[in-house]
Design a protein around this motif. Structure first.
Motif, PDB file in Angstrom:
ATOM      1  N   ALA A   1       1.344 -15.519   6.377  1.00 48.29           N
ATOM      2  CA  ALA A   1       1.567 -14.588   7.483  1.00 48.29           C
ATOM      3  C   ALA A   1       0.417 -13.591   7.578  1.00 48.29           C
ATOM      4  O   ALA A   1      -0.028 -13.233   8.677  1.00 48.29           O
ATOM      5  CB  ALA A   1       2.894 -13.848   7.284  1.00 48.29           C
ATOM      6  N   GLU A   2      -0.069 -13.152   6.436  1.00 46.50           N
ATOM      7  CA  GLU A   2      -1.207 -12.227   6.428  1.00 46.50           C
ATOM      8  C   GLU A   2      -2.455 -12.916   6.960  1.00 46.50           C
ATOM      9  O   GLU A   2      -3.224 -12.322   7.724  1.00 46.50           O
ATOM     10  CB  GLU A   2      -1.428 -11.710   5.008  1.00 46.50           C
ATOM     11  CG  GLU A   2      -0.303 -10.797   4.526  1.00 46.50           C
ATOM     12  CD  GLU A   2      -0.469 -10.332   3.094  1.00 46.50           C
ATOM     13  OE1 GLU A   2       0.119  -9.305   2.740  1.00 46.50           O
ATOM     14  OE2 GLU A   2      -1.201 -11.004   2.332  1.00 46.50           O
ATOM     15  N   GLU A   3      -2.653 -14.170   6.578  1.00 51.96           N
ATOM     16  CA  GLU A   3      -3.810 -14.920   7.068  1.00 51.96           C
ATOM     17  C   GLU A   3      -3.741 -15.120   8.578  1.00 51.96           C
ATOM     18  O   GLU A   3      -4.743 -15.008   9.288  1.00 51.96           O
ATOM     19  CB  GLU A   3      -3.875 -16.286   6.373  1.00 51.96           C
ATOM     20  CG  GLU A   3      -5.038 -17.149   6.818  1.00 51.96           C
ATOM     21  CD  GLU A   3      -5.009 -18.531   6.186  1.00 51.96           C
ATOM     22  OE1 GLU A   3      -5.742 -19.414   6.682  1.00 51.96           O
ATOM     23  OE2 GLU A   3      -4.264 -18.736   5.202  1.00 51.96           O
TER      24      GLU A   3
ATOM     25  N   ARG B   1      17.314  -6.318   0.828  1.00 52.51           N
ATOM     26  CA  ARG B   1      16.577  -7.243  -0.043  1.00 52.51           C
ATOM     27  C   ARG B   1      15.248  -7.643   0.588  1.00 52.51           C
ATOM     28  O   ARG B   1      14.231  -7.769  -0.098  1.00 52.51           O
ATOM     29  CB  ARG B   1      17.414  -8.483  -0.346  1.00 52.51           C
ATOM     30  CG  ARG B   1      18.468  -8.288  -1.428  1.00 52.51           C
ATOM     31  CD  ARG B   1      19.161  -9.595  -1.745  1.00 52.51           C
ATOM     32  NE  ARG B   1      18.221 -10.628  -2.152  1.00 52.51           N
ATOM     33  CZ  ARG B   1      18.540 -11.917  -2.286  1.00 52.51           C
ATOM     34  NH1 ARG B   1      19.780 -12.314  -2.014  1.00 52.51           N
ATOM     35  NH2 ARG B   1      17.638 -12.810  -2.660  1.00 52.51           N
ATOM     36  N   THR B   2      15.258  -7.857   1.920  1.00 52.70           N
ATOM     37  CA  THR B   2      14.008  -8.200   2.608  1.00 52.70           C
ATOM     38  C   THR B   2      13.028  -7.031   2.534  1.00 52.70           C
ATOM     39  O   THR B   2      11.828  -7.218   2.290  1.00 52.70           O
ATOM     40  CB  THR B   2      14.283  -8.568   4.075  1.00 52.70           C
ATOM     41  OG1 THR B   2      15.069  -9.758   4.126  1.00 52.70           O
ATOM     42  CG2 THR B   2      12.984  -8.793   4.844  1.00 52.70           C
ATOM     43  N   ILE B   3      13.529  -5.822   2.755  1.00 45.13           N
ATOM     44  CA  ILE B   3      12.673  -4.643   2.680  1.00 45.13           C
ATOM     45  C   ILE B   3      12.116  -4.469   1.276  1.00 45.13           C
ATOM     46  O   ILE B   3      10.931  -4.146   1.091  1.00 45.13           O
ATOM     47  CB  ILE B   3      13.465  -3.401   3.136  1.00 45.13           C
ATOM     48  CG1 ILE B   3      13.724  -3.483   4.647  1.00 45.13           C
ATOM     49  CG2 ILE B   3      12.731  -2.108   2.786  1.00 45.13           C
ATOM     50  CD1 ILE B   3      14.604  -2.399   5.195  1.00 45.13           C
TER      51      ILE B   3
ATOM     52  N   ARG C   1       7.728  -4.854  -2.578  1.00 45.02           N
ATOM     53  CA  ARG C   1       7.226  -5.444  -3.828  1.00 45.02           C
ATOM     54  C   ARG C   1       5.864  -6.089  -3.611  1.00 45.02           C
ATOM     55  O   ARG C   1       4.969  -5.973  -4.461  1.00 45.02           O
ATOM     56  CB  ARG C   1       8.223  -6.492  -4.338  1.00 45.02           C
ATOM     57  CG  ARG C   1       7.834  -7.133  -5.677  1.00 45.02           C
ATOM     58  CD  ARG C   1       8.813  -8.205  -6.082  1.00 45.02           C
ATOM     59  NE  ARG C   1       8.714  -9.397  -5.263  1.00 45.02           N
ATOM     60  CZ  ARG C   1       7.815 -10.364  -5.444  1.00 45.02           C
ATOM     61  NH1 ARG C   1       6.902 -10.258  -6.411  1.00 45.02           N
ATOM     62  NH2 ARG C   1       7.800 -11.425  -4.656  1.00 45.02           N
ATOM     63  N   LEU C   2       5.707  -6.722  -2.470  1.00 44.29           N
ATOM     64  CA  LEU C   2       4.450  -7.419  -2.169  1.00 44.29           C
ATOM     65  C   LEU C   2       3.425  -6.501  -1.507  1.00 44.29           C
ATOM     66  O   LEU C   2       2.296  -6.926  -1.257  1.00 44.29           O
ATOM     67  CB  LEU C   2       4.733  -8.620  -1.262  1.00 44.29           C
ATOM     68  CG  LEU C   2       5.602  -9.725  -1.885  1.00 44.29           C
ATOM     69  CD1 LEU C   2       5.999 -10.743  -0.826  1.00 44.29           C
ATOM     70  CD2 LEU C   2       4.859 -10.398  -3.037  1.00 44.29           C
ATOM     71  N   ASN C   3       3.849  -5.266  -1.205  1.00 45.36           N
ATOM     72  CA  ASN C   3       2.966  -4.296  -0.559  1.00 45.36           C
ATOM     73  C   ASN C   3       2.311  -4.901   0.684  1.00 45.36           C
ATOM     74  O   ASN C   3       1.097  -4.864   0.859  1.00 45.36           O
ATOM     75  CB  ASN C   3       1.891  -3.811  -1.534  1.00 45.36           C
ATOM     76  CG  ASN C   3       1.127  -2.613  -0.991  1.00 45.36           C
ATOM     77  OD1 ASN C   3       1.669  -1.815  -0.220  1.00 45.36           O
ATOM     78  ND2 ASN C   3      -0.132  -2.478  -1.374  1.00 45.36           N
ATOM     79  N   THR C   4       3.167  -5.469   1.549  1.00 49.25           N
ATOM     80  CA  THR C   4       2.663  -6.147   2.739  1.00 49.25           C
ATOM     81  C   THR C   4       3.185  -5.499   4.007  1.00 49.25           C
ATOM     82  O   THR C   4       4.299  -4.961   4.033  1.00 49.25           O
ATOM     83  CB  THR C   4       3.067  -7.641   2.738  1.00 49.25           C
ATOM     84  OG1 THR C   4       2.523  -8.281   3.901  1.00 49.25           O
ATOM     85  CG2 THR C   4       4.580  -7.811   2.731  1.00 49.25           C
TER      86      THR C   4
ATOM     87  N   TYR D   1       9.141  -0.623   9.118  1.00 52.13           N
ATOM     88  CA  TYR D   1       9.403  -2.027   8.825  1.00 52.13           C
ATOM     89  C   TYR D   1       9.591  -2.910  10.057  1.00 52.13           C
ATOM     90  O   TYR D   1       9.826  -4.111   9.922  1.00 52.13           O
ATOM     91  CB  TYR D   1      10.637  -2.152   7.919  1.00 52.13           C
ATOM     92  CG  TYR D   1      10.444  -1.499   6.574  1.00 52.13           C
ATOM     93  CD1 TYR D   1       9.756  -2.153   5.557  1.00 52.13           C
ATOM     94  CD2 TYR D   1      10.922  -0.206   6.339  1.00 52.13           C
ATOM     95  CE1 TYR D   1       9.558  -1.547   4.326  1.00 52.13           C
ATOM     96  CE2 TYR D   1      10.729   0.409   5.108  1.00 52.13           C
ATOM     97  CZ  TYR D   1      10.044  -0.264   4.113  1.00 52.13           C
ATOM     98  OH  TYR D   1       9.844   0.343   2.890  1.00 52.13           O
ATOM     99  N   PHE D   2       9.529  -2.342  11.265  1.00 49.20           N
ATOM    100  CA  PHE D   2       9.680  -3.208  12.437  1.00 49.20           C
ATOM    101  C   PHE D   2       8.750  -2.793  13.565  1.00 49.20           C
ATOM    102  O   PHE D   2       8.393  -1.639  13.702  1.00 49.20           O
ATOM    103  CB  PHE D   2      11.142  -3.263  12.912  1.00 49.20           C
ATOM    104  CG  PHE D   2      11.724  -1.958  13.397  1.00 49.20           C
ATOM    105  CD1 PHE D   2      11.607  -1.571  14.723  1.00 49.20           C
ATOM    106  CD2 PHE D   2      12.419  -1.130  12.524  1.00 49.20           C
ATOM    107  CE1 PHE D   2      12.171  -0.379  15.176  1.00 49.20           C
ATOM    108  CE2 PHE D   2      12.991   0.064  12.961  1.00 49.20           C
ATOM    109  CZ  PHE D   2      12.859   0.438  14.295  1.00 49.20           C
ATOM    110  N   ARG D   3       8.371  -3.804  14.371  1.00 52.05           N
ATOM    111  CA  ARG D   3       7.453  -3.603  15.484  1.00 52.05           C
ATOM    112  C   ARG D   3       8.024  -4.125  16.804  1.00 52.05           C
ATOM    113  O   ARG D   3       7.379  -4.033  17.840  1.00 52.05           O
ATOM    114  CB  ARG D   3       6.118  -4.299  15.196  1.00 52.05           C
ATOM    115  CG  ARG D   3       5.503  -3.890  13.874  1.00 52.05           C
ATOM    116  CD  ARG D   3       4.082  -4.350  13.697  1.00 52.05           C
ATOM    117  NE  ARG D   3       3.877  -5.762  13.965  1.00 52.05           N
ATOM    118  CZ  ARG D   3       2.799  -6.448  13.583  1.00 52.05           C
ATOM    119  NH1 ARG D   3       1.836  -5.828  12.907  1.00 52.05           N
ATOM    120  NH2 ARG D   3       2.676  -7.729  13.869  1.00 52.05           N
TER     121      ARG D   3
END
Length: 338
Positions: free
Chosen positions: A132-134, A156-158, A163-166, A254-256
Motif C-alpha cells: 500500500a505504501e509503494e 485493532r486496525t488502529i 505498530r507499523l507507524n504507517t 486515521y481516515f481520509r
C-alpha cells in the motif's frame, strides 16, 4: 483553521437506476458534477464489466470519462470474498494477493483511498502495508454498523497502523453509525408488511431512548407476541447504533474518506435519522481533510410503493452538506476549500 471538506458521491447511490438500465455510469458521474459533488467513489466489481482485468486503454477511458465531467476518483471499494474457493476458505496468502491486486488497480486508476470491508483481519492488512505504501493507497477499514469507532475490532486496525507507524492503513467511517433517530422509511415499510402501529411506535420509542436492542427484540417477540414484520423491525435495531459524534474528531488522523450513508432526505433537505448536524461541525472543528461521499441506500425501503429517485435524494443531501459545512465554518472561523 482551514476546513478541507470536499463533496462526492458513491456510484452505489444509483444502484436502482443502474440496475433498471435508466442510468449509465457516465450519467451518474455527470449528475454528480451538476450538483458540485466532484469526487467519485467507484465499485470496480460492480461498475467495471471486465474486472479485475482492465487493459491500460480501459483504465485511461475511465480516467478520461471522469475528467470529462470535471470530476475525479476519490475512493475504490474493494471486496474480499473469503469463500471464493468452492471447497474452502481463502488462505491468508490468497487474501493478501487479492488485496494486492486491488491496490494495484487502485493505483492504476489514480485513486489514493481504498475502502476495505470490516471483516478483513488487521494482521492480513498489516502484511499488505508495504505494498500500500509503494502504491500510495490508504487502506481504510469501513466502520460499519453494528461496529463503531471504539469497537475493539476497529481499534485493532488502529493499533496495527500505529505498530507499523504507517499512514497507509486506518479506518473509513460509514455515517450509519450515527443513527440518532429511527428512519421513518424503515417504519413505514414494516407497517406495510403488517407491523401494528402501536408496536412500531414502541420500537421507535425504544430506539429513541437508546435501550439495548436485545431487550427490545425480546419485548416485541415474547411479551408483545410480535408478528414477523414486527420482529424484523425490532431486529433492525442491531444495526442502528448512535455513536458519540464528539468522538469522531479523535480519529481524524486515521481516515481520509467518509461514506455518507443515508436512507432518506426530507423536502427541506434535512436527514430525519442520521446526525449529520452533529458530525459535520466536529469534522470542521478538527480541521479534517477528506471527502463526504454520498451513499444512498433508501431505495430498498420504498421501491414497493413508488418509483425511486436517487438523484433527488442525493441532491438534497448535498444541499444539506453545503449548509452544514458553511455554518460550521462560520462558527469555527474556518474557510471552505471546495
Amino acid at each position: 483553521m482551514t476546513a478541507k471538506i470536499h463533496r462526492g458521491v458513491s456510484l452505489y447511490s444509483f444502484q436502482e437506476e443502474m440496475f433498471l438500465g435508466r442510468m449509465t455510469v457516465e450519467d451518474c458521474v455527470s449528475f454528480a458534477a451538476s450538483i458540485g459533488a466532484k469526487g467519485i467513489e467507484v465499485l470496480p466489481e460492480q461498475n467495471m464489466p471486465t474486472f479485475p482485468n482492465l487493459t491500460d486503454a480501459q483504465v485511461e477511458e475511465w480516467k478520461e470519462m471522469v475528467a470529462r465531467h470535471g470530476c475525479h476518483f476519490t475512493a475504490y471499494d474493494m471486496f474480499l470474498d473469503t469463500k471464493r474457493r468452492k471447497d474452502r476458505l481463502m488462505s491468508d496468502d490468497e487474501q493478501v494477493e487479492s488485496i494486492k491486486r486491488d491496490l494495484l488497480l487502485c493505483n492504476r486508476l489514480g485513486i489514493r483511498n481504498m475502502r476495505v470491508l470490516v471483516f478483513v483481519r488487521p494482521d492480513i492488512l498489516g502484511r499488505c502495508v508495504p505494498y500500500a505504501e509503494e502504491m500510495d493507497v490508504h487502506m481504510g477499514v469501513e466502520v460499519h454498523a453494528p461496529w463503531h469507532l471504539e469497537h475493539a475490532w476497529i481499534l485493532r486496525t488502529i493499533e496495527e497502523a500505529d505498530r507499523l507507524n504507517t499512514k497507509h492503513l486506518g479506518i473509513l467511517p460509514d455515517m450509519g453509525i450515527f443513527m440518532k433517530h429511527y428512519p421513518p422509511a424503515f417504519r413505514a415499510r414494516f407497517e406495510r408488511q403488517g407491523a401494528r402501529p402501536e408496536v412500531a411506535q414502541f420500537i421507535v420509542d425504544q430506539h429513541e431512548a437508546k435501550i439495548m436492542c436485545e431487550y427490545t427484540i425480546y419485548e416485541v417477540a415474547v411479551k408483545m407476541g410480535g408478528n414477523k414484520a414486527e420482529i424484523a423491525m425490532a431486529e433492525t435495531l442491531r444495526h442502528a447504533p448512535y455513536a458519540n459524534p464528539k468522538r469522531i474528531g479523535d480519529y481524524v488522523p486515521y481516515f481520509r474518506h467518509i461514506q455518507a450513508k443515508f436512507y432518506e432526505m426530507n423536502e427541506d433537505c434535512t436527514d430525519p435519522a442520521i446526525a449529520y448536524d452533529e458530525v459535520i461541525p466536529e469534522l470542521v472543528k478538527a480541521g479534517w481533510e477528506g471527502t463526504l461521499s454520498s451513499e444512498y441506500e433508501g431505495n430498498r425501503w420504498i421501491q414497493d410503493v413508488h418509483e425511486v429517485d436517487s438523484r433527488e435524494q442525493v441532491r438534497r443531501q448535498h444541499v444539506m452538506f453545503e449548509r452544514l459545512i458553511a455554518d460550521a465554518e462560520t462558527k469555527f472561523g474556518a474557510k471552505e476549500q471546495a
